[in-house]
Design an enzyme around this catalytic site. Structure first.
Site, short mmCIF file in Angstrom:
data_model
loop_
_atom_site.label_atom_id
_atom_site.label_comp_id
_atom_site.label_asym_id
_atom_site.label_seq_id
_atom_site.Cartn_x
_atom_site.Cartn_y
_atom_site.Cartn_z
N ASP A 1 0.72 -1.33 -0.64
CA ASP A 1 0.32 0.10 -0.06
C ASP A 1 0.88 0.92 0.06
O ASP A 1 1.59 1.49 -0.85
CB ASP A 1 -0.95 -0.06 0.98
CG ASP A 1 -1.98 0.81 1.26
OD1 ASP A 1 -3.02 0.84 0.99
OD2 ASP A 1 -1.39 2.04 2.20
N ARG B 1 4.27 2.44 -2.22
CA ARG B 1 4.47 3.84 -3.36
C ARG B 1 5.99 4.31 -2.60
O ARG B 1 6.49 4.46 -3.89
CB ARG B 1 3.49 4.79 -3.04
CG ARG B 1 1.51 3.82 -3.29
CD ARG B 1 0.57 4.86 -3.63
NE ARG B 1 -0.67 4.23 -3.54
CZ ARG B 1 -0.85 3.69 -4.87
NH1 ARG B 1 0.12 3.50 -5.82
NH2 ARG B 1 -1.58 2.34 -4.46
N HIS C 1 -7.25 -6.60 0.40
CA HIS C 1 -5.75 -5.64 -0.10
C HIS C 1 -4.71 -6.29 1.09
O HIS C 1 -3.60 -6.00 0.31
CB HIS C 1 -6.95 -4.78 0.68
CG HIS C 1 -5.83 -3.59 0.45
ND1 HIS C 1 -5.13 -2.78 -0.39
CD2 HIS C 1 -5.11 -2.44 1.62
CE1 HIS C 1 -3.78 -1.96 -0.44
NE2 HIS C 1 -4.41 -1.21 0.91
#
Length: 286
Positions: free
Chosen positions: A96, A100, A262
């Protein structure tokens, strides 16, 4: 670490080739609890830290340009941590928001990153440039948390535990049961005004300076081997040809879906560990 930089909460265990674990929103390094011991057993030194603004790391106030929480600043934090630990090169595994940060780290400091694994994301620039109604609905939090003038801080801060637990429920596969002790830690760390503000600044940065940085480096690619994992029941799986997208951003891409939604490392820890240990054991071409 330089006194001008935020102090970061860092855990370190094991011996061997170093691996940095970077958590996602709205969590802490505890999300790796069911994966990190296996990496240690496989012969790695595992460094798991709380990103600035999260967990027990410092939570500096935001700035008008939102650069304090840009992924470039967070990536520089990781470099400083690894400098302090004496590691010139290391592998990075991020989920998540942490993924990044890992992506930016591989672009800004390619000489430092031996391998990169990203869990359940497509590149920020791709997601924004291909946004549609499904994206706006599925990733509503990107647009809510990026709002100015304290609006999301007021809304989330009214009941941060409800917001966090509801986020875990909505983004995971139906029936997922999280470790309650870890969730209580997430709640503890997330439930202060400083933490809520920091997390909002993270998302303001995502739609501001992070996009600026991504556009400026559009022609630069991730040069190290890249492993991409994603939850087969999550938004990323439904929306993108994940490997095809990442092959537009990196030279050496492999990966596959894992069961669940997720939160891959918590929903499918065995599958994630198996994929990571195999990936980390492969020889890197120089």
């Amino acid at each position: 670490m330089d006194a001008a930089e935020p102090a970061l909460h860092v855990t370190r265990r094991g011996e061997g080739p170093p691996v940095v674990l970077l958590h996602g929103y709205p969590q802490t390094h505890r999300m790796w609890d069911r994966v990190a011991p296996g990496l240690v057993a496989a012969g790695h030194e595992v460094v798991a830290l709380d990103l600035r603004g999260y967990g027990d790391s410092d939570k500096p106030g935001g700035d008008p340009a939102h650069r304090t929480y840009a992924k470039r600043a967070m990536a520089a934090d990781v470099v400083r941590v690894m400098d302090d630990l004496g590691h010139d090169r290391f592998a990075v595994v991020g989920h998540d928001r942490g993924a990044r940060v890992g992506h930016r780290l591989a672009l800004d400091h390619p000489e430092r990153v031996e391998r990169l694994a990203v869990l359940d994301i497509a590149p920020t620039l791709h997601m924004v440039e291909h946004a549609d109604a499904a994206f706006a609905t599925g990733y509503y939090h990107w647009f809510l948390l990026a709002q100015p003038d304290g609006l999301p801080e007021r809304l989330v801060g009214a009941d941060p535990e409800f917001y966090l637990r509801e986020t875990l429920r909505r983004w995971s596969a139906p029936g997922t049961v999280f470790d309650e002790e870890a969730v209580r830690e997430y709640v503890r760390c997330f439930s202060t005004p400083e933490a809520v503000h920091a997390s909002c600044e993270d998302y303001r940065a995502a739609l501001g300076p992070d996009l600026d940085d991504d556009r400026a480096s559009r022609d630069r690619r991730v040069a190290c081997p890249l492993l991409v994992l994603w939850g087969e029941q999550g938004f990323v799986a439904r929306t993108y040809d994940v490997l095809d997208v990442w092959r537009s951003y990196a030279d050496d891409v492999r990966g596959h879906p894992v069961p669940g939604g997720h939160f891959c490392a918590e929903e499918s820890p065995a599958e994630v560990l198996d994929a990571l240990t195999g990936f980390l054991a492969t020889e890197v071409r120089r």
